[in-house]
Enzyme design. Sequence first.
Site, PDB file in Angstrom:
ATOM      1  N   HIS A 483      -2.442  10.486 -25.793  1.00 34.12           N
ATOM      2  CA  HIS A 483      -2.084   8.926 -25.968  1.00 34.12           C
ATOM      3  C   HIS A 483      -2.429   8.296 -27.346  1.00 34.12           C
ATOM      4  O   HIS A 483      -1.575   7.865 -28.261  1.00 34.12           O
ATOM      5  CB  HIS A 483      -2.918   8.054 -25.018  1.00 34.12           C
ATOM      6  CG  HIS A 483      -2.422   6.692 -25.194  1.00 34.12           C
ATOM      7  ND1 HIS A 483      -1.560   5.910 -24.263  1.00 34.12           N
ATOM      8  CD2 HIS A 483      -3.081   5.710 -25.960  1.00 34.12           C
ATOM      9  CE1 HIS A 483      -1.473   4.701 -24.403  1.00 34.12           C
ATOM     10  NE2 HIS A 483      -2.412   4.382 -25.615  1.00 34.12           N
ATOM     11  N   GLU A 484      -3.816   8.441 -27.733  1.00 36.76           N
ATOM     12  CA  GLU A 484      -4.076   8.143 -29.182  1.00 36.76           C
ATOM     13  C   GLU A 484      -3.490   8.752 -30.245  1.00 36.76           C
ATOM     14  O   GLU A 484      -3.262   8.110 -31.469  1.00 36.76           O
ATOM     15  CB  GLU A 484      -5.728   8.258 -29.355  1.00 36.76           C
ATOM     16  CG  GLU A 484      -6.554   7.426 -28.441  1.00 36.76           C
ATOM     17  CD  GLU A 484      -6.078   5.970 -28.139  1.00 36.76           C
ATOM     18  OE1 GLU A 484      -5.544   5.224 -29.043  1.00 36.76           O
ATOM     19  OE2 GLU A 484      -6.010   5.244 -27.133  1.00 36.76           O
ATOM     20  N   HIS A 487      -0.297   7.161 -31.199  1.00 36.21           N
ATOM     21  CA  HIS A 487      -0.350   6.027 -31.956  1.00 36.21           C
ATOM     22  C   HIS A 487      -0.514   6.716 -33.549  1.00 36.21           C
ATOM     23  O   HIS A 487       0.080   6.046 -34.481  1.00 36.21           O
ATOM     24  CB  HIS A 487      -1.400   5.384 -31.640  1.00 36.21           C
ATOM     25  CG  HIS A 487      -1.621   4.125 -30.550  1.00 36.21           C
ATOM     26  ND1 HIS A 487      -0.266   3.524 -30.295  1.00 36.21           N
ATOM     27  CD2 HIS A 487      -2.254   4.138 -29.502  1.00 36.21           C
ATOM     28  CE1 HIS A 487      -0.648   2.671 -29.065  1.00 36.21           C
ATOM     29  NE2 HIS A 487      -1.557   3.089 -28.643  1.00 36.21           N
TER      30      HIS A 487
END
Length: 704
Positions: A483-484, A487
């Site tokens: 997920h990170e 980003h």
Amino acid sequence: MSDARTRQTPMTDTARTAAVNPLLDFSGLPRFAAFEPGLVTPALDVALAEARAAVEHAEATSTPATWTDFVQPLEDATERLGRVWGVVGHLNSVADTPELRAVYNENLPRATEFWTALGQNTALFAKYKALQASAEFATLSPAQRRIVEHAIRGFRLGGAELVSPARERFAEIQERGAALNQKFGENVLDATKAFTLDVTDEARLAGLPDDAKQAARQDAERAGVAGWRFSLQFPSYFPVMQYGEDRTLREALYRAYVTRASELGADPAQDNGPIIDETLALRAEEARLLGYASFADVSLVAKMADSPKQVVEFLRDLAARARPSAQRDMTELRAFAKDTLGLDPLAAWDIPFASEKLKEARYAFSDNEVKQYFQLPRVLDGLFGLIERLFDVKLSVDTAETWHPDVRFYRIERAGQLIGQFYLDMYARPSKRPGAWMNDARGRKRLQGGAQTPVAYLVCNVQSPVGDKPALLTHDDVITLFHEFGHGLHHMLTRVDELGVSGISGVEWDAVELPSQFMENFCWEWDIVGAMTAHVDTGAALPRALFDRMLAAKNFQSGMQTLRQVEFALFDMRLHSEFVEGDGARGRTVQQLLDEVRGEVAVLVPPEFNRFQNSFSHIFAGGYAAGYYSYKWAEVLSADCYAAFEEEGVFNPDTGRRFLDEILSVGGSRPAIDSFRAFRGRDPSIDALLRHNGMVQETSHATA
């Protein structure tokens, strides 16, 4: 002294001072090894002076309202100020010390005051409007036009159209609000650090995985106490909740965790209740000053959603779709806990434990069994390989100064050319804010003869290595890491050269989670998961049969999990759209509103003493106020985008290239809905989200 000379003087100061103050060295990466708190104030002095001089030059009547003469110099100067303060803020999050905290809080009002004054500068506001109305505007690039449009919107939201005394009051609200946000986060961090629970009877550790016990033993030894020490740091706390058979131990940790930073916590000085009340009152006043009905209306101006009403309808629709599944989840869990575990009634501190036992019984595996296969080095190799395969880039180890010995640094290249770099800080520490996040250290922008490449901070909070074994990740940890990185890819793979809309900058807040949630899907692809696993003791890859059981369990309690996120998002939106201090004649408190929301959507209601809101840092110490719904809103977009990969081939290079071209690389240079339509060829549909979560319904045509 001419305007030109005035503008040059601080830049000379910066260049001269950079040799002795690393915060003012913009020639490369941050010089963390040379950092000390005493450098912050003098660095900010210089950066603020330079930025103010740039503002004076930009607002001068002799400065033409053009991109080159007006916008670009202002962007450059404010970027340098942002980089100085960004390093300080980052260190405040990952390497908290009393000295750094003191100097951060001392200087926070100064930084806030500058940005507030900038947002209220009527001369600059007029210049941007003049540029937009000029013939030059049509000749600007789409990215440059977008920056001008965002600036005009920002001035309106920043109070530039206010007149005294409203202008001064608006500035006071911004400064006080920033201080309250900081204090809220400090209270959560301090309350988390302050609590420890020591166990000397090993029988109370029954059910705990070996690595959790070893970590607790190490923590006790470091503290000079006997036995095992547990804390509220998530890698210490959650294994007890999930596996600990001692119900009293689970209850003790649960009570401490959910009363952190509240009036029920150990230290009344850390109670975030008054901070919440004052923050909400200030946000409501800010909205009134700007002429909006609520703070939620202010928040949504820069988002995809049109109104609080639309968001609330979206959340309630999603709750209605999830409720049948959630009710089945809860009924099954209660029955299993009563009949198999003897837990009746089922208490809040039993939920993770009973859920894990039910999952083990139903799918014949445990999270701890799976964890033994996810060694951090192998997971990173798998993640990096996926990124290289999808987006035609190369990731490799790089060198840089870091803020902690555990931090690693990497570079991303395409065709031998550097396009981005990132720091990776994986392990939980007492001095580090809980959670996981990506932040930008530096954005991409055009330079003479090339481009400034972006740099990202990627931060997680997993258990550090125990003994001589590498760090092991739960599958949820793996999902968080992916997920990170989503980003990070959004930030680092941008091709936009204008800082204000490159990478994640300028992207609507309720679309910024699209790439991050998109990347989570790959954690359920066998070709990815199988290749990045190796058992910590045997070296064997994750068995396909075990993965198939994980896949079968993917949507285990997904209805309950969806309603939990809807609960948080609906509470946030209603809190900022309809709740005011005292809430009129009804006199509702924040807790009463939360209870009301839970009564509407929750199938699992926490005990009365639960003070979730007091550690809800997303909306009281982060950027998600009236925006927490973004996770579910963007999940509709991300699931729909991933459906294209499912339809065309998960590793189809053309699909990966199109996602890079239409989503990742364009950043905020165009509206997010336009980027989605360019990739998908249509408006978003909720169908894929419902299917991915096992909640497919006959009528599934709502759009976000």
